[in-house]
Design an enzyme around this catalytic site. Structure first.
Site, mmCIF file in Angstrom:
data_model
loop_
_atom_site.group_PDB
_atom_site.id
_atom_site.type_symbol
_atom_site.label_atom_id
_atom_site.label_comp_id
_atom_site.label_asym_id
_atom_site.label_seq_id
_atom_site.Cartn_x
_atom_site.Cartn_y
_atom_site.Cartn_z
ATOM 1 C CD GLU A 417 -9.969 -11.535 -1.075
ATOM 2 O OE1 GLU A 417 -11.109 -10.444 -0.989
ATOM 3 O OE2 GLU A 417 -8.759 -10.880 -1.725
ATOM 4 C CD GLU A 488 -3.821 -14.278 0.071
ATOM 5 O OE1 GLU A 488 -3.774 -14.318 -1.119
ATOM 6 O OE2 GLU A 488 -5.341 -15.079 0.593
HETATM 7 C C1 IPT Z 1 -5.967 -13.628 -3.358
HETATM 8 C C2 IPT Z 1 -6.580 -14.692 -2.177
HETATM 9 O O1 IPT Z 1 -6.937 -14.468 -1.400
HETATM 10 C C3 IPT Z 1 -5.730 -15.874 -3.061
HETATM 11 O O2 IPT Z 1 -7.018 -17.053 -3.075
HETATM 12 C C4 IPT Z 1 -5.307 -16.261 -4.071
HETATM 13 O O3 IPT Z 1 -6.504 -16.415 -5.268
HETATM 14 C C5 IPT Z 1 -4.808 -15.425 -4.735
HETATM 15 O O4 IPT Z 1 -5.049 -13.593 -4.416
HETATM 16 C C6 IPT Z 1 -4.121 -14.718 -6.056
HETATM 17 O O5 IPT Z 1 -3.509 -16.118 -6.867
HETATM 18 S S1 IPT Z 1 -7.241 -12.603 -3.489
HETATM 19 C C7 IPT Z 1 -6.219 -11.249 -5.025
HETATM 20 C C8 IPT Z 1 -7.646 -10.112 -5.290
HETATM 21 C C9 IPT Z 1 -5.019 -9.838 -3.772
#
Ligand code: IPT
Length: 942
Positions: A417, A488
């Site tokens: 990010e 993710e």
């Molecule tokens: C995403 C992040 O990369 C991760 O670090 C964590 O914050 C996650 O979300 C949520 O728990 S960023 C989000 C805008 C999808």
């Protein structure tokens, strides 16, 4: 004073980064009790010895040792965004250690190594400034030759919480300054081994090997930044156990080697020697590359069954010890996880050795995130501002150089990010040049120009399917050439994530899809500092900018005990697919391993408690084989289970790797009814509801459609951004406030028939209920029909009834699915059987209280101490808890829930899925509970 806090430049004075090597050169670990004093801001710093010094443990975070407080913020910077300036309000902590240097270290040139110092620091040894530390999760080595002396030495580390570099360290985690990894003095013998770079490839049985060796020349500032060539490497010798001796810097072809993979983590021990130093390496031969938009390892398609792992311990923060890290990796292996993205920084160096040895693929991520700039539409983002390029380059270099010899590292990730920009492009290009044998990953730049994978986070299953099938019209030719991974997905926050199976199904269908990494492995709850192990989250330390419990979103709790989603994940991630023929005449076995046939597994059938072996033929990688079954006749469930023949891969012998279960159809239980006065029950004719069953008083029997919102209910699904979260839709509809009206209370033959209406306040919408009660003289049977009426403003959370008993429950024993909970889109790990759980385990407690713990039961016995309540039915969704849903929904922390004095029981005909909308897609349409007729048939007996 403290240097350059507003400078975007990298730290000063450090040696060129190099691999973290296991050397026989003398070393002295400086971990232990240090002394610390605090200044509220850099202006207050004094260079004298004044102030109050108090002891702290190194490695450790100050805020977890009573000095300052932790701050949890996800995206937002908890200070004004005015790059590169930190705020004036910036605590500074002097760390001091007096130590005697060992004569063996003193006998050589030496360096002082810091592996993780959270914050920005300046370091002095014996009054001489060695340099500055930037890059909180990265290693720095300072030359100490000539400064280190015999006898007493004084080391001072002056650490400021905030600096220009805080803008680059906006990871979603606790801000917690401190020296949280080891500090070590290392002898660097003249002519010793400065650095080693192992290049070990694998192709169809054969290996390639080149080991570059860079020698120490005894020069204080050696290791010219860009010079990684072998200089007089010819003097170094290399031997690899079982393979022979090798010349440094020369490409060798080895006709036969054993490959390294997470399934076969075979490591060759190797020694690199010079007359003054020996370094021990472990070499794994493997090749990762992309062909036809497919990710390949050792020539075969690779599927990541991964998790994002932060380093977190509820008392020690990111100072996670090795035993804990090892236990985490073993727990992953036991649950069919094969990969970790080291979100969002390089982990402790020792973790890499464990990953090599235990067999886990790594996406090794740089210590970089500038997410907060999204708030300003990415204006002033360091990623695209040339003044930050040296810092980007420095961070990437230190990431790659430290871990470049680990076979487990398949992919370098530029960071998380951080928007888009030339600095990211530059470090991608550099990483590729420096290490052409690995792939480069970055998710945040949709152009994917300089990376080797197309990566996304939380893309919906619909979108993943389009990408997998090359049906996404937005993709250009370059991107179509790349494999796809979800860096993710499936946000494991609270009750959930729902919908894991649907993602996995896609990964198995489309070769372009290289799998993904669940967000996230471990919850970041902090225990009350110095106190009880109660779990705290953002805002609990008085932070004014914070993100509440968004940091409590892991498959395992902070103390590393698994949440229920881990068992579901193990099933979904199983490397062996099993499909039972409906007539049980055969089971189809699909080998989804990367490199193993199934010879290490044995198959058994479990029928009526009797286990019998099944002949498992050889099933090669990627193949599927239909195995005929001859099972004993039964009316009960049948399980086919694949188990390890021997211990290995982090698991014991007998460890179950895959299973499938057939559960026969069970008709709803009935009573042979006798004429009324309803046997053991007493009804209240004003409400129409039972108030007594045998010796048990029943309270508050009512139709109920609501649940205590889960974290996912409180989020908006990414596919429906224009709608409020479902929890808000329920609240707007007042789903938690159904009002009841008794319509009719009559007898019909053997039955007592009660008609009620349950309406939403304000509106014309509700359910008309018909309760048909019968008895056999001892038990009470209920046939409850629910018919929605009116225009319904929202979906339902559940459809069933609640009741309360004025005694706490002790345990629940049930026949049905377990041991874990099950909602329509979770519970893949639950199987049919008979289970017992304490009330706490049955309820499934979460750090922030919410709906959880439903078991799908046919027969449940709720032990209420002096009495008990038995529930019979078919696939009844049961919750048993000491609290009402209103109490659960209104309570912020688990430890704030009142002690158990009563029991709330719900019996549901249907429930909504849970989805993963806390970050990701909502409940898939097939798992929503739209207002519709429902029928609940149960037998109650006290
Ligand atoms: C995403 C992040 O990369 C991760 O670090 C964590 O914050 C996650 O979300 C949520 O728990 S960023 C989000 C805008 C999808």
């Amino acid at each position: 004073m403290i240097n350059d806090l507003a400078s975007p430049l990298p730290g000063t004075g450090g040696r060129a980064p190099r691999a973290h090597l296991r050397s026989d050169a003398p070393r002295q670990v400086l971990d232990g009790t240090w002394q610390v004093r605090s200044f509220p801001t850099p202006r207050h710093v004094t260079d004298d010895d004044q102030g109050i010094w108090s002891p702290v443990e190194v490695p450790g975070h100050l805020a977890l040792q009573g000095i300052g407080t932790p701050i949890y913020a996800n995206v937002d910077y908890p200070f004004p965004m005015d790059p590169p300036f930190p705020p004036d309000d910036n605590p500074v902590y002097d760390h001091r250690l007096e130590f005697n240097a060992g004569s063996d270290v003193l006998a050589h040139p030496s360096v002082l190594r810091f592996e993780g110092v959270d914050g920005a620091a300046t370091v002095w040894l014996n009054g001489v400034e060695l340099g500055t530390l930037r890059g909180s999760r990265l290693t720095t080595e300072f030359e100490t030759t000539g400064v280190l002396r015999a006898g007493a030495n004084l080391l001072l580390v002056r650490l400021a919480q905030w600096s220009a570099h805080s803008y680059l360290e906006d990871q979603d985690m606790w801000w917690m300054p401190g020296i949280f990894r080891s500090v070590t003095l290392l002898a660097r013998p003249r002519g010793g081994i400065r650095d080693v770079f192992v290049h070990a490839g694998y192709d169809n049985g054969a290996g390639t090997l080149r080991i570059d060796v860079d020698r120490e020349n005894g020069d204080a500032k050696n290791g010219d930044a860009e010079n990684h060539d072998v200089e007089d490497g010819a003097e170094a010798t290399i031997s690899v156990d079982g393979l022979g001796d090798f010349t440094p810097g020369v490409d060798h072809l080895l006709p036969s080697v054993r490959p390294w993979s997470a399934e076969t983590p075979y490591l060759y021990a190797a020694q690199v020697r010079t007359p003054s130093e020996t370094v021990n390496l472990r070499i794994g031969f493997r090749t990762v590359h992309v062909e036809n938009s497919t990710l390949l390892l050792n020539g075969a398609p690779l599927l990541f069954r991964g998790v994002n792992r932060h380093e977190h311990d509820p008392r020690r923060g990111r100072a996670v010890d090795l035993d804990t890290a090892r236990a985490e990796l073993l727990l992953m292996k036991q649950h069919n996880i094969n990969a970790v993205r080291t979100s969002h920084y390089p982990p402790d160096a020792a973790f890499l050795d464990l990953a090599d040895e235990i067999g886990i693929y790594l996406v090794l991520e740089n210590d970089l995130e500038t997410h907060g700039f999204v708030t300003e539409d990415w204006h002033r983002n360091p990623s695209d501002d040339p003044q930050w390029l040296p810092a980007y380059a420095d961070r990437m270099r230190r990431t790659v150089e430290r871990d470049k010899n680990h076979p487990s590292v398949l992919i370098w990730s530029l960071g998380n990010e951080a928007g888009t920009g030339a600095n990211l492009d530059a470090i991608a290009i550099w990483a590729k040049q420096r290490d052409p044998e690995r792939l480069v990953h970055y998710e945040g730049d949709p152009r994917s120009l300089h990376v080797d994978l197309y990566s996304r986070m939380y893309a919906t299953t619909g979108e993943v399917e389009r990408i997998g099938s090359f049906a996404d019209p937005d993709e250009d030719e370059h991107r179509r050439s790349l494999p796809f991974m979800l860096c993710e997905y499936a946000h494991a926050m609270g009750n959930g994530p729902g919908g894991l199976s649907e993602y996995q199904e896609l990964f198995h269908t489309y070769p372009r899809l290289a799998g993904g990494f669940i967000w996230e492995w471990v919850e970041h709850a902090l225990y009350e500092i110095g106190g009880r192990p109660v779990s705290l989250y953002g805002g609990d330390f008085g932070e004014r900018v914070h993100d509440g419990n968004f940091v409590i979103d892991g498959l395992v709790h902070a103390g590393k005990t698994p949440g229920p989603a881990l068992a579901d994940l193990a099933r979904v991630f199983s490397p062996v697919g099993l499909e039972l023929a409906p007539d049980l005449s055969a089971v189809t076995v699909i080998n989804r391993y990367h490199a193993l046939d199934l010879a290490h597994l044995e198959a058994v059938a479990v029928v009526d408690g009797v286990t019998t072996p099944i002949e498992l033929p050889s099933v090669t990688v990627g193949a599927q084989v239909v195995v005929p079954l001859t099972l004993a006749a039964t009316n009960g469930p049948v399980i086919i289970s694949l188990r390890r023949r021997a211990a290995g891969d982090g698991c014991e012998a007998g460890h179950e790797v895959a299973w499938v279960q057939h559960v026969p159809h069970r008709p709803a239980p009935t009573l042979t009814s006798v004429p009324l006065r309803l046997g053991p029950a007493v009804f209240d004719e004003h409400t129409g509801m039972p108030v007594r069953l045998g010796e048990l008083d029943l309270h508050d029997v009512a139709v109920s459609l609501w649940r205590a919102p889960t974290d996912n209910d409180r989020g908006t699904g990414w596919e429906e951004q224009d709608l409020p979260p479902v929890a808000v839709r329920w609240a707007n509809a007042r789903l938690d406030d159904l009002r009841t009206r008794l319509v009719e209370f009559t007898e019909d033959g053997d039955a007592l028939v009660v008609r009620t209406r349950h309406g939403l306040p304000v509106r014309y919408a509700g359910v008309a209920a018909t309760w048909r009660w019968t008895t056999d003289g001892t038990a009470l049977a209920l046939d409850l029909s629910l018919e929605p009426y009116g225009p319904w403003p929202c979906d339902w959370a559940r459809a069933g009834l609640d009741l309360r008993v004025a005694a706490p429950a002790r345990q629940v024993t049930w026949t049905g699915y377990g041991p874990g909970p099950q909602y329509p889109d979770t519970g893949q790990g639950a199987r049919y059987g008979t289970f017992t759980a304490s009330t706490d385990d049955f309820a499934v407690r979460t750090v922030r209280p919410q709906e959880h713990g439903a078991r799908v039961v046919d027969d449940a016995l709720i032990d209420l101490g002096a009495a008990s309540l038995r529930v019979l039915g078919t696939d009844v969704s049961l919750t048993v808890r000491p609290w009402s849903r209103a109490t659960i929904a209104a309570t912020a922390h688990d430890h704030e829930l009142p002690d158990a004095t009563e029991t709330w029981i719900s019996l549901d005909a249907a429930t909504s899925g849970v989805g993963t909308a806390s970050c990701g897609q909502g409940v898939l349409p097939e798992y929503r509970l739209t207002p519709s007729p429902q029928r609940l048939r149960v037998i109650l007996q006290a």
